[in-house]
Design a protein around this motif. Structure first.
Motif, mmCIF file in Angstrom:
data_model
loop_
_atom_site.group_PDB
_atom_site.id
_atom_site.type_symbol
_atom_site.label_atom_id
_atom_site.label_comp_id
_atom_site.label_asym_id
_atom_site.label_seq_id
_atom_site.Cartn_x
_atom_site.Cartn_y
_atom_site.Cartn_z
ATOM 1 N N ASN A 84 0.798 -1.224 0.000
ATOM 2 C CA ASN A 84 0.000 0.000 0.000
ATOM 3 C C ASN A 84 0.829 1.272 0.000
ATOM 4 O O ASN A 84 0.286 2.357 -0.132
ATOM 5 C CB ASN A 84 -0.909 0.024 1.234
ATOM 6 C CG ASN A 84 -2.116 -0.870 1.040
ATOM 7 O OD1 ASN A 84 -2.624 -0.984 -0.066
ATOM 8 N ND2 ASN A 84 -2.563 -1.492 2.098
ATOM 9 N N ILE A 85 2.150 1.132 0.186
ATOM 10 C CA ILE A 85 2.984 2.331 0.271
ATOM 11 C C ILE A 85 3.055 3.021 -1.084
ATOM 12 O O ILE A 85 3.239 2.374 -2.111
ATOM 13 C CB ILE A 85 4.405 1.961 0.745
ATOM 14 C CG1 ILE A 85 4.339 1.360 2.155
ATOM 15 C CG2 ILE A 85 5.310 3.181 0.722
ATOM 16 C CD1 ILE A 85 5.679 0.933 2.694
ATOM 17 N N LEU A 86 2.898 4.338 -1.091
ATOM 18 C CA LEU A 86 2.976 5.089 -2.337
ATOM 19 C C LEU A 86 4.388 4.983 -2.892
ATOM 20 O O LEU A 86 5.362 5.194 -2.160
ATOM 21 C CB LEU A 86 2.631 6.557 -2.099
ATOM 22 C CG LEU A 86 1.234 6.858 -1.539
ATOM 23 C CD1 LEU A 86 1.070 8.361 -1.332
ATOM 24 C CD2 LEU A 86 0.158 6.334 -2.469
ATOM 25 N N PRO A 87 4.549 4.687 -4.186
ATOM 26 C CA PRO A 87 5.879 4.563 -4.791
ATOM 27 C C PRO A 87 6.484 5.938 -5.058
ATOM 28 O O PRO A 87 5.774 6.947 -5.089
ATOM 29 C CB PRO A 87 5.591 3.841 -6.111
ATOM 30 C CG PRO A 87 4.211 4.300 -6.468
ATOM 31 C CD PRO A 87 3.471 4.442 -5.156
ATOM 32 N N CYS A 88 7.789 5.975 -5.264
ATOM 33 C CA CYS A 88 8.455 7.255 -5.532
ATOM 34 C C CYS A 88 7.883 7.935 -6.771
ATOM 35 O O CYS A 88 7.889 9.158 -6.864
ATOM 36 C CB CYS A 88 9.961 7.031 -5.687
ATOM 37 S SG CYS A 88 10.772 6.613 -4.126
ATOM 38 N N SER A 89 7.374 7.148 -7.717
ATOM 39 C CA SER A 89 6.812 7.735 -8.944
ATOM 40 C C SER A 89 5.592 8.611 -8.632
ATOM 41 O O SER A 89 5.280 9.539 -9.382
ATOM 42 C CB SER A 89 6.424 6.627 -9.926
ATOM 43 O OG SER A 89 5.509 5.733 -9.314
ATOM 44 N N PHE A 90 4.927 8.320 -7.529
ATOM 45 C CA PHE A 90 3.782 9.162 -7.113
ATOM 46 C C PHE A 90 4.244 10.601 -6.900
ATOM 47 O O PHE A 90 3.537 11.552 -7.242
ATOM 48 C CB PHE A 90 3.173 8.618 -5.820
ATOM 49 C CG PHE A 90 2.087 9.478 -5.230
ATOM 50 C CD1 PHE A 90 0.750 9.286 -5.577
ATOM 51 C CD2 PHE A 90 2.401 10.486 -4.323
ATOM 52 C CE1 PHE A 90 -0.254 10.083 -5.040
ATOM 53 C CE2 PHE A 90 1.389 11.282 -3.772
ATOM 54 C CZ PHE A 90 0.074 11.089 -4.137
ATOM 55 N N TYR A 91 5.427 10.754 -6.322
ATOM 56 C CA TYR A 91 5.937 12.089 -5.962
ATOM 57 C C TYR A 91 6.643 12.781 -7.120
ATOM 58 O O TYR A 91 6.796 13.997 -7.109
ATOM 59 C CB TYR A 91 6.909 11.981 -4.788
ATOM 60 C CG TYR A 91 6.312 11.332 -3.560
ATOM 61 C CD1 TYR A 91 5.585 12.072 -2.632
ATOM 62 C CD2 TYR A 91 6.477 9.966 -3.320
ATOM 63 C CE1 TYR A 91 5.040 11.481 -1.503
ATOM 64 C CE2 TYR A 91 5.941 9.362 -2.193
ATOM 65 C CZ TYR A 91 5.222 10.120 -1.290
ATOM 66 O OH TYR A 91 4.683 9.523 -0.171
ATOM 67 N N ASN A 92 7.077 11.990 -8.102
ATOM 68 C CA ASN A 92 7.836 12.543 -9.221
ATOM 69 C C ASN A 92 6.887 13.063 -10.299
ATOM 70 O O ASN A 92 6.859 12.586 -11.429
ATOM 71 C CB ASN A 92 8.771 11.481 -9.794
ATOM 72 C CG ASN A 92 9.736 12.058 -10.818
ATOM 73 O OD1 ASN A 92 9.816 13.272 -11.001
ATOM 74 N ND2 ASN A 92 10.457 11.193 -11.498
ATOM 75 N N ARG A 93 6.066 14.030 -9.903
ATOM 76 C CA ARG A 93 5.070 14.643 -10.782
ATOM 77 C C ARG A 93 4.944 16.105 -10.370
ATOM 78 O O ARG A 93 5.539 16.531 -9.383
ATOM 79 C CB ARG A 93 3.717 13.933 -10.594
ATOM 80 C CG ARG A 93 3.727 12.485 -11.061
ATOM 81 C CD ARG A 93 2.337 11.877 -10.950
ATOM 82 N NE ARG A 93 1.911 11.820 -9.559
ATOM 83 C CZ ARG A 93 0.635 11.702 -9.174
ATOM 84 N NH1 ARG A 93 -0.323 11.647 -10.077
ATOM 85 N NH2 ARG A 93 0.334 11.637 -7.895
ATOM 86 N N PRO A 94 4.142 16.909 -11.101
ATOM 87 C CA PRO A 94 3.978 18.317 -10.715
ATOM 88 C C PRO A 94 3.543 18.433 -9.250
ATOM 89 O O PRO A 94 2.669 17.698 -8.787
ATOM 90 C CB PRO A 94 2.880 18.814 -11.659
ATOM 91 C CG PRO A 94 3.052 17.964 -12.879
ATOM 92 C CD PRO A 94 3.448 16.598 -12.351
#
Length: 190
Positions: free
Chosen positions: A2-12
DNA sequence: AGCACGATTAACT
DNA sequence: GTTAATCGTGCTC
């Protein structure tokens, strides 16, 4: 997982700030989960945003914001308080989302032991309050939020409809010039 | 080496 | 609404 991946944060950063609403901030202490649903965030976007610490360029303090998305940026303010941010966007571009408030859902006894002098509604309704409630300090500066290894991460949580989301100016920016002072880059759940 | 100030909070009046 | 608490950071000398 369930942990948000780093790709979640690598956005605007504005997108990340909006989508963090409803997610679950989790801190593990002695195998006990202390957690809350994120209900308020603010976006700080690049050297050009004169409200963002990165306006000073790359310094020892802002170094983390220039790094990879998904890291924690924890800083000390007013000589008293710790604040938790999640670093966003590509490496080299300094930006982050400040977690302003959560609604406690796990580890209520631990939170009460730290915040019990205050009424329940004020346990975690400010950035320094939630840092105190979850025992977050400088030792978390730069840690990876995308793994279970650091006892601090963000999980998938509740879905928040657009009609429940309010945008408005960021708070506490007393000496920041316009237009940055009034940018509606704060997001919260009604 | 010294200085002004800050992405806040709690306890006042 | 006002204010003290309290110290790391970045800037100037």
């Amino acid at each position: 997982m369930n942990i948000l991946p780093c790709s979640f944060y690598n956005r605007p950063t504005l997108t990340v700030a909006r989508e963090l609403l409803g997610k679950r901030l989790v801190r593990v202490e002695d195998n006990i989960r202390v957690a809350g649903i994120i209900v308020e965030t603010e976006a700080y976007v690049g050297e050009g945003d004169l409200a963002c610490h990165a306006k000073a360029g790359k310094t020892p303090r802002t170094r983390i914001m220039y790094g990879e998305a998904g890291k924690a940026y924890v800083y000390f303010n007013y000589g008293l308080h710790w604040m938790l941010n999640a670093v966003t966007e590509r490496e080299g571009f300094p930006a982050a989302v400040l977690i302003l408030a959560i609604r406690p859902v796990e580890g209520l006894e631990i939170i009460a032991s730290r915040r019990g002098k205050q009424p329940k509604a004020k346990w975690t309704d400010g950035p320094a309050k939630l840092a105190q409630a979850l025992s977050i300090d400088k030792s978390f500066n730069g840690v990876d939020l995308c793994t279970r290894e650091n006892d601090l991460w963000i999980e998938r949580g509740e879905s928040i409809e657009n009609k429940r989301v309010i945008m408005g100016p960021r708070v506490g920016l007393y000496s920041v010039p316009e237009p940055w002072k009034s940018k509606p880059w704060r997001f919260w759940v009604k």
